[in-house]
Structures are given as C-alpha cells and as structure tokens.
Design an enzyme around this catalytic site. Structure first.
Site, PDB file in Angstrom:
ATOM      1  N   LEU A 228      19.187  -9.643   0.940  1.00 46.44           N
ATOM      2  CA  LEU A 228      19.096 -10.347   2.222  1.00 46.44           C
ATOM      3  C   LEU A 228      17.794 -11.134   2.202  1.00 46.44           C
ATOM      4  O   LEU A 228      16.750 -10.599   1.829  1.00 46.44           O
ATOM      5  CB  LEU A 228      19.045  -9.345   3.378  1.00 46.44           C
ATOM      6  CG  LEU A 228      20.320  -9.019   4.152  1.00 46.44           C
ATOM      7  CD1 LEU A 228      19.983  -8.048   5.280  1.00 46.44           C
ATOM      8  CD2 LEU A 228      21.005 -10.249   4.703  1.00 46.44           C
ATOM      9  N   ASP A 229      17.835 -12.393   2.610  1.00 45.84           N
ATOM     10  CA  ASP A 229      16.608 -13.193   2.684  1.00 45.84           C
ATOM     11  C   ASP A 229      15.605 -12.536   3.635  1.00 45.84           C
ATOM     12  O   ASP A 229      16.010 -11.868   4.595  1.00 45.84           O
ATOM     13  CB  ASP A 229      16.915 -14.602   3.208  1.00 45.84           C
ATOM     14  CG  ASP A 229      17.659 -15.456   2.190  1.00 45.84           C
ATOM     15  OD1 ASP A 229      17.577 -15.156   0.988  1.00 45.84           O
ATOM     16  OD2 ASP A 229      18.314 -16.434   2.606  1.00 45.84           O
TER      17      ASP A 229
END
Length: 229
Positions: free
Chosen positions: A51-52
């Site tokens: 996940l960024d």
C-alpha cells in the site's frame, strides 16, 4: 498467541496508518513479535501486497510458514474506496507531488461521470505511474522520475471488476473499485480525468478488502502493540 502459533503461520490483518510505508509496518510488527512475544530474530514475515504511504487500510502480514501463502494472497481481487480531485493533475497522480496542470471542469456533470465509469469496466490497458516501484532497465521508475528523466512506460492489462461513484461534490468524486492484482488506482484517477477531457488526481485511498479479508476485521498497529502487553 504463542510464539509457536506465529511460527506455524498466521495472517495478520493490519489497518495501515497514513504515511507509513508497508515496509515500515512489517518492520514494526517484526520488532514487536521478537521483543514482546519472543520470536527468533530470523523468523519469516512479509506482506501480501504493498500500500502506498499515502493510502490507509488493509495490509495482510504473513508470519512463519504462512509466508508461503503470500503470492496466492497477492493474486486476490482487491477493493478500494477513495477520492478523485477533478480538474488538476500531479506528476505522481496523487498528493505526493504538487499540482502541475489544471484543466477545465465546466463541462463535467453527473451524466458524463457515470458514462465515463463504463469505459473502465472489464479488462483495460493501464500505464503505471512514473512514481512507482516498477523496474525499467533494472532501475525503479520513481528513480527515473526523481532524476527528471522522461521514460517510455509500457501499458499493462488489468481488470476492473466493479467501479461505482459513491459521491459527487465537484471537484471531488468518491468511488469504490474492485480490481485485479497490479491495478494502480492512481493511474485510474489520472486516466479517468483524461477520459472526461479534463484532469484528475487521487487525494484519498483506502484498501477495504483483499479476497475474503475485510478491513473491518483488521487491527490498528497501536492496538496490536497494546494487545501484546
């Protein structure tokens, strides 16, 4: 949970906080499990899908023998919710970088928005953002981007299973998407704006599901730490 149970294998559902990288989250859990639970320093741990840092939500962290399940879990469909900002783009397609261009939005209405959604359902060609960890010629794309280099990025096939607009309050549009592995929601934001003859970037992103795993059953890292006291 005992050290033996972690070593036999667990899938931990973590609700990743904003601004943490997935790597930081794994490292934090590794530290806690070694120092609070007594696991050996070389025990196996890893996540099943990045996940960024600017995204929140479901991160699956596998321990022990369940690290063998990572590739299987990575292949599961993923659900996201979030917000597109219409009328402006950024080089990273999200808030990591500043707005570089603005576009007209006067022509955009609910009918156009819902018609545009239909263009993105099913299998689509998608170019990853240049601010991504994908490698080209052995170098990660974001390294090319930060060096100011322009580079040709090849599009990839990805599948949007579901795509719905949940709120329209221009310039903001809220959405829910169910997609295949390898889909960049930042690219979807950029392409969505372009398809409406405007621009768009991602301002909010939350991963809510991976396969049958739901963020409703996930635990905050702070609460996980407290549960080990």
């Amino acid at each position: 949970m005992t050290p033996e149970e972690y070593l036999e294998g667990q899938v931990l559902l973590i609700d990743k906080p904003l601004k943490w990288s997935s790597f930081q989250a794994v490292n934090k859990l590794k530290y806690l499990l070694i120092n609070k639970v007594g696991l050996p320093k070389k025990f196996k741990i890893g996540h099943a899908g990045t996940l960024d840092p600017l995204a929140t939500g479901l991160l699956l962290i596998c321990t022990g023998k369940f690290t063998k399940k990572i590739s299987e879990l990575q292949g599961q469909a993923k659900e996201y919710t979030g917000t597109f900002y219409i009328g402006a783009t950024t080089p990273s397609y999200d808030l990591e970088t500043e707005i570089d261009q603005t576009f007209p939005t006067e022509h955009i209405n609910e009918v156009l928005i819902h018609e545009t959604v239909k263009q993105f359902l099913g299998e689509i060609d998608q170019k990853p953002p240049i601010f991504s960890a994908i490698k080209k010629d052995g170098v990660r794309l974001y390294e090319h981007a930060r060096a100011g280099e322009s580079i040709e990025i090849e599009s990839r096939k990805t599948t949007i299973h579901e795509f719905e607009i949940t709120r329209i309050a221009l310039p903001e549009i809220d959405f829910r998407v169910v997609c295949s592995k390898g889909t960049y929601i930042r690219s979807l934001a950029y392409d969505f704006g372009k398809a409406m003859n405007s621009g768009s970037h991602l301002t909010v992103l939350r991963r809510t599901k991976i396969g049958d795993y739901d963020v409703k059953n996930a635990i905050d890292i702070t609460l996980f730490e407290e549960s080990l006291q």
